[in-house]
Each structure stands twice: as C-alpha cells, then as structure tokens.
Design a protein around this motif. Structure first.
Motif, PDB file in Angstrom:
ATOM      1  N   LEU A   1       1.799   9.080  -8.471  1.00 50.09           N
ATOM      2  CA  LEU A   1       2.725  10.155  -8.847  1.00 50.09           C
ATOM      3  C   LEU A   1       1.983  11.435  -9.219  1.00 50.09           C
ATOM      4  CD1 LEU A   1       5.243   8.104 -11.038  1.00 50.09           C
ATOM      5  CD2 LEU A   1       5.645   8.968  -8.723  1.00 50.09           C
ATOM      6  N   PHE A   2       0.908  11.314  -9.990  1.00 53.98           N
ATOM      7  CA  PHE A   2       0.210  12.516 -10.442  1.00 53.98           C
ATOM      8  C   PHE A   2      -0.718  13.085  -9.375  1.00 53.98           C
ATOM      9  CE2 PHE A   2       1.328  11.061 -14.834  1.00 53.98           C
ATOM     10  CZ  PHE A   2       2.143  12.147 -15.120  1.00 53.98           C
ATOM     11  N   ALA A   3      -1.303  12.250  -8.535  1.00 49.82           N
ATOM     12  CA  ALA A   3      -2.078  12.792  -7.419  1.00 49.82           C
ATOM     13  C   ALA A   3      -1.163  13.623  -6.519  1.00 49.82           C
ATOM     14  CB  ALA A   3      -2.735  11.664  -6.629  1.00 49.82           C
ATOM     15  N   LYS A   4       0.049  13.144  -6.312  1.00 47.59           N
ATOM     16  CA  LYS A   4       1.026  13.900  -5.517  1.00 47.59           C
ATOM     17  C   LYS A   4       1.397  15.204  -6.215  1.00 47.59           C
ATOM     18  CE  LYS A   4       4.005  14.047  -2.024  1.00 47.59           C
ATOM     19  NZ  LYS A   4       3.569  14.032  -0.595  1.00 47.59           N
ATOM     20  N   ALA A   5       1.691  15.135  -7.507  1.00 50.15           N
ATOM     21  CA  ALA A   5       2.092  16.334  -8.247  1.00 50.15           C
ATOM     22  C   ALA A   5       0.977  17.366  -8.298  1.00 50.15           C
ATOM     23  CB  ALA A   5       2.524  15.956  -9.660  1.00 50.15           C
ATOM     24  N   LEU A   6      -0.280  16.913  -8.299  1.00 53.68           N
ATOM     25  CA  LEU A   6      -1.427  17.824  -8.343  1.00 53.68           C
ATOM     26  C   LEU A   6      -1.792  18.378  -6.968  1.00 53.68           C
ATOM     27  CD1 LEU A   6      -3.615  15.847 -10.905  1.00 53.68           C
ATOM     28  CD2 LEU A   6      -2.662  18.139 -11.267  1.00 53.68           C
ATOM     29  N   GLY A   7      -1.131  17.879  -5.927  1.00 52.58           N
ATOM     30  CA  GLY A   7      -1.296  18.478  -4.609  1.00 52.58           C
ATOM     31  C   GLY A   7      -2.379  17.893  -3.742  1.00 52.58           C
ATOM     32  N   ALA A   8      -2.792  16.641  -3.989  1.00 50.32           N
ATOM     33  CA  ALA A   8      -3.812  16.018  -3.150  1.00 50.32           C
ATOM     34  C   ALA A   8      -3.365  16.028  -1.692  1.00 50.32           C
ATOM     35  CB  ALA A   8      -4.085  14.585  -3.607  1.00 50.32           C
ATOM     36  N   ASP A   9      -4.315  16.257  -0.785  1.00 48.29           N
ATOM     37  CA  ASP A   9      -3.991  16.278   0.639  1.00 48.29           C
ATOM     38  C   ASP A   9      -3.554  14.913   1.144  1.00 48.29           C
ATOM     39  OD1 ASP A   9      -4.535  18.945   0.857  1.00 48.29           O
ATOM     40  OD2 ASP A   9      -6.211  18.740   2.256  1.00 48.29           O
ATOM     41  N   ARG A  10      -4.225  13.872   0.685  1.00 47.91           N
ATOM     42  CA  ARG A  10      -3.935  12.527   1.174  1.00 47.91           C
ATOM     43  C   ARG A  10      -4.171  11.530   0.043  1.00 47.91           C
ATOM     44  NH1 ARG A  10      -3.126   9.812   5.891  1.00 47.91           N
ATOM     45  NH2 ARG A  10      -3.989   7.688   6.086  1.00 47.91           N
ATOM     46  N   ILE A  11      -3.242  10.593  -0.103  1.00 47.80           N
ATOM     47  CA  ILE A  11      -3.307   9.580  -1.154  1.00 47.80           C
ATOM     48  C   ILE A  11      -3.266   8.209  -0.503  1.00 47.80           C
ATOM     49  CG2 ILE A  11      -2.222   8.669  -3.243  1.00 47.80           C
ATOM     50  CD1 ILE A  11      -0.789  11.454  -3.450  1.00 47.80           C
ATOM     51  N   THR A  12      -4.264   7.389  -0.821  1.00 48.40           N
ATOM     52  CA  THR A  12      -4.327   6.026  -0.309  1.00 48.40           C
ATOM     53  C   THR A  12      -4.155   5.049  -1.460  1.00 48.40           C
ATOM     54  OG1 THR A  12      -5.807   6.670   1.500  1.00 48.40           O
ATOM     55  CG2 THR A  12      -5.721   4.327   0.932  1.00 48.40           C
ATOM     56  N   ALA A  13      -3.138   4.212  -1.369  1.00 46.89           N
ATOM     57  CA  ALA A  13      -2.912   3.162  -2.352  1.00 46.89           C
ATOM     58  C   ALA A  13      -3.636   1.911  -1.893  1.00 46.89           C
ATOM     59  CB  ALA A  13      -1.420   2.884  -2.499  1.00 46.89           C
ATOM     60  N   ILE A  14      -4.356   1.257  -2.812  1.00 49.36           N
ATOM     61  CA  ILE A  14      -5.174   0.087  -2.478  1.00 49.36           C
ATOM     62  C   ILE A  14      -4.782  -1.059  -3.409  1.00 49.36           C
ATOM     63  CG2 ILE A  14      -7.520  -0.813  -2.276  1.00 49.36           C
ATOM     64  CD1 ILE A  14      -8.427   2.170  -2.057  1.00 49.36           C
ATOM     65  N   SER A  15      -4.380  -2.179  -2.809  1.00 49.63           N
ATOM     66  CA  SER A  15      -3.964  -3.338  -3.588  1.00 49.63           C
ATOM     67  C   SER A  15      -4.363  -4.593  -2.824  1.00 49.63           C
ATOM     68  CB  SER A  15      -2.451  -3.303  -3.814  1.00 49.63           C
ATOM     69  OG  SER A  15      -2.026  -4.335  -4.681  1.00 49.63           O
ATOM     70  N   ARG A  16      -4.382  -5.728  -3.487  1.00 54.17           N
ATOM     71  CA  ARG A  16      -4.750  -6.969  -2.798  1.00 54.17           C
ATOM     72  C   ARG A  16      -3.671  -7.401  -1.806  1.00 54.17           C
ATOM     73  NH1 ARG A  16      -4.976 -11.451  -5.123  1.00 54.17           N
ATOM     74  NH2 ARG A  16      -3.751 -10.944  -6.990  1.00 54.17           N
ATOM     75  N   LYS A  17      -2.414  -7.275  -2.208  1.00 54.47           N
ATOM     76  CA  LYS A  17      -1.292  -7.758  -1.403  1.00 54.47           C
ATOM     77  C   LYS A  17      -0.531  -6.581  -0.789  1.00 54.47           C
ATOM     78  CE  LYS A  17      -1.986 -12.037  -2.889  1.00 54.47           C
ATOM     79  NZ  LYS A  17      -2.471 -13.127  -2.005  1.00 54.47           N
ATOM     80  N   SER A  18       0.279  -6.900   0.213  1.00 58.82           N
ATOM     81  CA  SER A  18       1.062  -5.861   0.901  1.00 58.82           C
ATOM     82  C   SER A  18       2.447  -5.682   0.310  1.00 58.82           C
ATOM     83  CB  SER A  18       1.193  -6.217   2.387  1.00 58.82           C
ATOM     84  OG  SER A  18       1.847  -7.469   2.554  1.00 58.82           O
ATOM     85  N   ASN A  19       2.791  -6.456  -0.747  1.00 60.26           N
ATOM     86  CA  ASN A  19       4.168  -6.474  -1.226  1.00 60.26           C
ATOM     87  C   ASN A  19       4.598  -5.194  -1.928  1.00 60.26           C
ATOM     88  OD1 ASN A  19       2.339  -7.227  -3.312  1.00 60.26           O
ATOM     89  ND2 ASN A  19       4.012  -8.089  -4.514  1.00 60.26           N
ATOM     90  N   LYS A  20       3.654  -4.310  -2.258  1.00 57.15           N
ATOM     91  CA  LYS A  20       4.021  -3.063  -2.935  1.00 57.15           C
ATOM     92  C   LYS A  20       3.896  -1.849  -2.026  1.00 57.15           C
ATOM     93  CE  LYS A  20       2.595  -4.891  -7.441  1.00 57.15           C
ATOM     94  NZ  LYS A  20       1.662  -4.761  -8.586  1.00 57.15           N
ATOM     95  N   ALA A  21       3.711  -2.076  -0.747  1.00 55.18           N
ATOM     96  CA  ALA A  21       3.486  -0.968   0.178  1.00 55.18           C
ATOM     97  C   ALA A  21       4.666  -0.001   0.211  1.00 55.18           C
ATOM     98  CB  ALA A  21       3.186  -1.509   1.577  1.00 55.18           C
TER      99      ALA A  21
END
Length: 359
Positions: free
Chosen positions: A198-218
């Motif tokens: 949420l905050f990376a988006k609000a701060l204007g990052a060009d690209r945000i990659t979420a990294i997790s063990r499982k795919s259930n939160k994609a």
C-alpha cells in the motif's frame, strides 16, 4: 469531559496465556500523571505480531502481568497543561513507542526510536518506575510527544494498525528512496507486507513485486497495488528468474530460515535489502559476495519517529490508503489472538472496544 474513569484491561499473566485463552480483564496501573501526558479512552487497537511475541515471551524479557497493544486509537479525555496541539475530545492515536529522553542527539534529529531512553508502549519502564501498559484496555496514559491526532479522512479501524504495522513499512520505504523510478519488492504478504504494498504504491514506486511462499495471496496483492507476484514454493528457480530486478527489498518475514542469499540475487547493483521482521532465533549465514560484487546493502529498521508517523497519516488521508482489517470485539480478545496465531486475518485484526465507539 468526565475524568471519572478507571484503568482496566486484558492482562496476560504467563507465557501460555494465548494457548490457554488466559487473558483476564482486571485493573491495570498507569504511569503517574504529569502535565505532559494525555489520557486516552480507547476505541480501537490493532493486534500486532509483537503482541504475540511478547505475550508468549518469545523474544524474552516479558514482565508479567502485562497488557499489550500498541496500535491504539481513541479519544483524549485528559490533557496536561504542557501539552500542545491536542485537546480534550480529539481523536488520537499511539504507536509502539511511548517515551524517549527528548534531549539526546537522536531525539534532536527526529530519530526517537533509537534513543537509549526509548520506552515501548507496553513492557517498558517509565522514569517513574511504572510499567508501560498497552491498548487491550479501556484507557491508557501516554506522554504527549507520542500521541498523534488522527486525520478526519481515516476511520479509526483503518488508522489503528498503521501506528505500528504501517509505520514499520512506511519508514524504511521512505528512508531508502521508494518513489518514481524505483522497483520495490515486499517479502511476506501479511499484516506488515500488505502495508508495504500500500505505501510503496502511495509513494509512487514504478513497479512493486510481492513475494510470498504460496500463491494464495496473489489476487489480494495485485488488488493492493502490486504489479507482480512471486510464489517461491511454486518456482524452484525464482531467485535466478527474477535476479537483478529490484532496487529495494523490505522483508517482513520473521522465520529463522530466511534465504538471504536468494533475496540478495534479486537486487540490482547498489540495491538495498531491509529486514523488519524479527525472528525469535538467529538467521542463517549468507555469502558476502553480493555485498562486494554488486555493492548491495543490508539494513534493518524499527518503527518510525513521531515526524514519520504524522507524515504517514497525512499521506494516507491524502492518497486514500486503507488498511485491510478484520474487526473483533475487544471482549473476545482471547479468540482473536488464537485466530491471529492460525494466520486467519486478512490482513490485520483490530480490536473494537464497543462501549467506547462513537463516544
């Protein structure tokens, strides 16, 4: 506003209090009131991983009996004569820090969390010798330097978890230059990690990659603002496949099995890896060659300063940042803690003191 109130809260008395649903509602002792303090009638308090680590004595050093909770929102009901900017009736919040010396070199440059005299909002000791008490309670008393007015645009249940979980992510993102032109990775999509997106988006990052063990939160991560999702259990070659793609990584994982070598592969030259998750045990060793051949940095971060918190709240109000929360009645705190332990919240449980809502 009436000052006819008593300090009561939900108290853990031993390290098995979560397992045995053993928090009990009883009297708690606040610090002695000074003219620099604010008394707060609590309406909302988020459940943070730190609460669980402390109640179970996972980090060691827990002073029982203890009332935890450091994502507090409520109404100021008593304000000392020296307090500026807060008046009785204001909606206010408190995060994970409740005091510092205010006179050392760190405090003078808005770096209060790193003051040697730092007092945590619970399980800390004030200069008068009393223990700090947290927000699983009806009322709390906190020095005003660490009490913040909540912007009207932020509902209390949205603002509460920002005061620890939110600032824990906002502070390192801002400090390390998250914004236009930056590619940011968030490791661990839970209570902390969702704030990272949420905050990376609000701060204007060009690209945000979420990294997790499982795919259930994609799906959730993409809805929060992530541009890509990496499920490490589903791709044995994830580190090499996504190598040299990120400028900044913030890791919320608190497992002692952190694959730091693999995470460092993801960084571009002169990138930064920041650890905010706090494992109860030591993490594995790792190769220092990425530090040398790519010039990357490894850092850590703890919460943020009062200035950071005020800035975060203003940004959230302006940009419409909304915590993803699951409300629970405060009187069912024992059930809520067990749900937290089972990993059920999506993505932050907020305890609601129903008798104080709307007052």
């Amino acid at each position: 506003m009436s000052t006819d109130y008593s300090f009561k809260g939900w108290v853990g008395k031993s390290s098995d209090c979560i397992e045995k649903q053993g928090l009990v509602y009883t009297d708690i002792e606040p610090k002695k009131f000074t003219e620099d303090d604010v008394d707060i009638r609590i309406s909302h308090c988020g459940i943070c991983g730190s609460d669980v680590h402390t109640l179970t004595n996972g980090w060691g050093g827990t002073h029982y009996p203890i009332t935890v909770g450091h994502e507090i929102v409520g109404t100021a009901v008593k304000v000392g004569k020296n307090v500026q900017g807060i008046k009785v009736g204001d909606r206010v919040g408190v995060g994970a820090q409740s005091s510092s010396c205010l006179s050392c070199g760190e405090c003078k440059v808005d770096n209060e969390p790193y003051c040697d005299g730092m007092v945590t909002t619970y399980n800390g000791t004030y200069p008068d010798g009393t223990q700090s008490t947290g927000g699983y309670a009806d009322y709390t008393r906190v020095p005003s330097h660490f009490v913040f007015k909540i912007p009207d645009a932020l509902p209390s249940e949205v603002a509460a978890p920002m005061l620890c979980g939110g600032i824990t992510m906002y502070s390192p993102l801002k400090r390390h230059g998250c914004g236009p032109g930056k590619s940011v990775g968030i490791i661990g999509i839970g209570g902390l990690g969702h704030f990272g997106i949420l905050f990376a988006k609000a701060l204007g990052a060009d690209r945000i990659t979420a990294i997790s063990r499982k795919s259930n939160k994609a799906a959730d991560a993409l809805a929060m603002g992530a541009d890509a999702y990496v499920a490490t259990d589903d791709d044995p070659k994830w580190a090499s496949r996504h190598a040299n793609t990120l400028d900044l990584i913030v890791s919320t994982v608190n497992s002692p099995k952190l694959p730091i070598d693999s995470y460092l592969q993801l960084l571009r030259p002169h990138g930064t890896f920041v650890q905010v998750g706090a494992p109860e045990d030591s993490v594995p060793g790792f190769s220092v060659f990425p530090l040398i051949v790519k010039g990357v940095s490894i850092s850590g971060s703890i919460i943020g300063s009062p200035k950071d918190i005020e800035e975060m709240l203003e940004l959230s109000a302006r940009k419409g940042v909304k915590s993803w929360v699951n409300p629970w009645p405060l009187e069912k705190v024992n059930d809520a803690l067990q749900a937290f332990e089972r990993g059920e919240p999506r993505y932050r449980i907020v305890l609601v003191n129903e008798k104080h809502v709307g007052k």
